[in-house]
Design a protein around this motif. Structure first.
Motif, short mmCIF file in Angstrom:
data_model
loop_
_atom_site.label_atom_id
_atom_site.label_comp_id
_atom_site.label_asym_id
_atom_site.label_seq_id
_atom_site.Cartn_x
_atom_site.Cartn_y
_atom_site.Cartn_z
N ALA A 53 0.82 -1.21 0.00
CA ALA A 53 0.00 0.00 0.00
C ALA A 53 0.85 1.26 0.00
N ASN A 54 0.52 2.18 -0.89
CA ASN A 54 1.15 3.50 -0.98
C ASN A 54 0.04 4.54 -0.93
N TYR A 55 0.16 5.48 -0.01
CA TYR A 55 -0.84 6.53 0.11
C TYR A 55 -0.21 7.86 -0.28
N ILE A 56 -0.79 8.50 -1.27
CA ILE A 56 -0.30 9.79 -1.77
C ILE A 56 -1.40 10.82 -1.52
N VAL A 57 -1.04 11.92 -0.88
CA VAL A 57 -2.01 12.97 -0.58
C VAL A 57 -1.56 14.27 -1.24
N VAL A 58 -2.47 14.88 -2.00
CA VAL A 58 -2.25 16.21 -2.55
C VAL A 58 -3.05 17.17 -1.68
N GLN A 59 -2.38 18.16 -1.12
CA GLN A 59 -3.04 19.12 -0.23
C GLN A 59 -2.88 20.52 -0.78
N ALA A 60 -4.00 21.23 -0.92
CA ALA A 60 -3.98 22.60 -1.41
C ALA A 60 -4.61 23.51 -0.37
N ARG A 61 -4.02 24.71 -0.20
CA ARG A 61 -4.56 25.72 0.72
C ARG A 61 -4.77 27.02 -0.04
N ASP A 62 -5.88 27.69 0.29
CA ASP A 62 -6.08 28.99 -0.32
C ASP A 62 -5.65 30.09 0.65
N ASP A 63 -5.80 31.34 0.24
CA ASP A 63 -5.32 32.46 1.06
C ASP A 63 -6.10 32.64 2.35
N ARG A 64 -7.27 31.97 2.48
CA ARG A 64 -8.05 32.01 3.73
C ARG A 64 -7.73 30.81 4.61
N GLN A 65 -6.73 30.03 4.20
CA GLN A 65 -6.28 28.82 4.89
C GLN A 65 -7.30 27.69 4.87
N LEU A 66 -8.23 27.71 3.89
CA LEU A 66 -9.11 26.58 3.66
C LEU A 66 -8.30 25.50 2.96
N VAL A 67 -8.45 24.27 3.39
CA VAL A 67 -7.61 23.17 2.90
C VAL A 67 -8.48 22.13 2.19
N THR A 68 -7.97 21.63 1.07
CA THR A 68 -8.57 20.50 0.37
C THR A 68 -7.51 19.43 0.21
N ASN A 69 -7.88 18.19 0.53
CA ASN A 69 -6.98 17.05 0.36
C ASN A 69 -7.57 16.10 -0.69
N TYR A 70 -6.69 15.53 -1.50
CA TYR A 70 -7.07 14.50 -2.46
C TYR A 70 -6.14 13.33 -2.21
N THR A 71 -6.69 12.17 -1.89
CA THR A 71 -5.88 11.02 -1.52
C THR A 71 -5.93 9.95 -2.60
N LEU A 72 -4.74 9.45 -2.96
CA LEU A 72 -4.61 8.33 -3.90
C LEU A 72 -4.09 7.14 -3.12
N SER A 73 -4.67 6.00 -3.36
CA SER A 73 -4.21 4.75 -2.76
C SER A 73 -3.76 3.84 -3.90
N ILE A 74 -2.48 3.50 -3.89
CA ILE A 74 -1.90 2.70 -4.98
C ILE A 74 -1.22 1.48 -4.39
N ILE A 75 -1.54 0.31 -4.93
CA ILE A 75 -0.89 -0.92 -4.49
C ILE A 75 0.33 -1.14 -5.39
N GLY A 76 1.50 -1.05 -4.79
CA GLY A 76 2.74 -1.26 -5.53
C GLY A 76 3.02 -2.75 -5.69
N LYS A 77 3.32 -3.15 -6.92
CA LYS A 77 3.66 -4.53 -7.21
C LYS A 77 5.02 -4.56 -7.88
N ASP A 78 5.63 -5.72 -7.91
CA ASP A 78 6.88 -5.85 -8.65
C ASP A 78 6.61 -5.56 -10.11
N LYS A 79 7.45 -4.71 -10.71
CA LYS A 79 7.33 -4.34 -12.11
C LYS A 79 5.93 -3.84 -12.45
N ALA A 80 5.37 -3.00 -11.56
CA ALA A 80 4.03 -2.44 -11.78
C ALA A 80 4.03 -1.54 -13.01
N ASN A 81 2.94 -1.57 -13.72
CA ASN A 81 2.77 -0.73 -14.89
C ASN A 81 1.68 0.28 -14.55
#
Length: 93
Positions: A53-81
């Motif tokens: 399991a690999n968890y990747i989070v993209v987090q963005a903040r605006d000038d009012r400090q409101l935050v949005t997160n986008y999470t990706l969950s990727i299963i890493g395998k040998d020689k993954a494509n």
């Protein structure tokens, strides 16, 4: 194996910054302009994947400090494509 995460952050006011995390490690940071409102930021980051399991989070903040997160969950395998994933984000929505 690795994956390339890219996207475009948009806000109606101004974007403060965008960060990308692989697990708990910050692997990317980009700030908006300190002198004029940044309404759109684009990013691209290659991330090495570990087996399992690999968890990747993209987090963005605006000038009012409101935050949005986008999470990706990727299963890493040998020689993954794995393909590139793009997602529009709007902080505060």
């Amino acid at each position: 194996a690795e994956v390339e995460v890219s996207g475009s952050i948009e806000d109606d006011q101004a974007i403060s910054d965008v960060m990308v995390f692989a697990g708990d490690k910050k692997v990317f940071y980009k700030a908006g302009s300190p002198t004029s409102p940044t309404k759109k930021l684009e990013f691209t980051q290659k991330i090495a994947l570990k087996k399992g399991a690999n968890y990747i989070v993209v987090q963005a903040r605006d000038d009012r400090q409101l935050v949005t997160n986008y999470t990706l969950s990727i299963i890493g395998k040998d020689k993954a494509n794995l393909a590139k994933k793009e997602s529009p984000l709007k902080p505060g929505t």
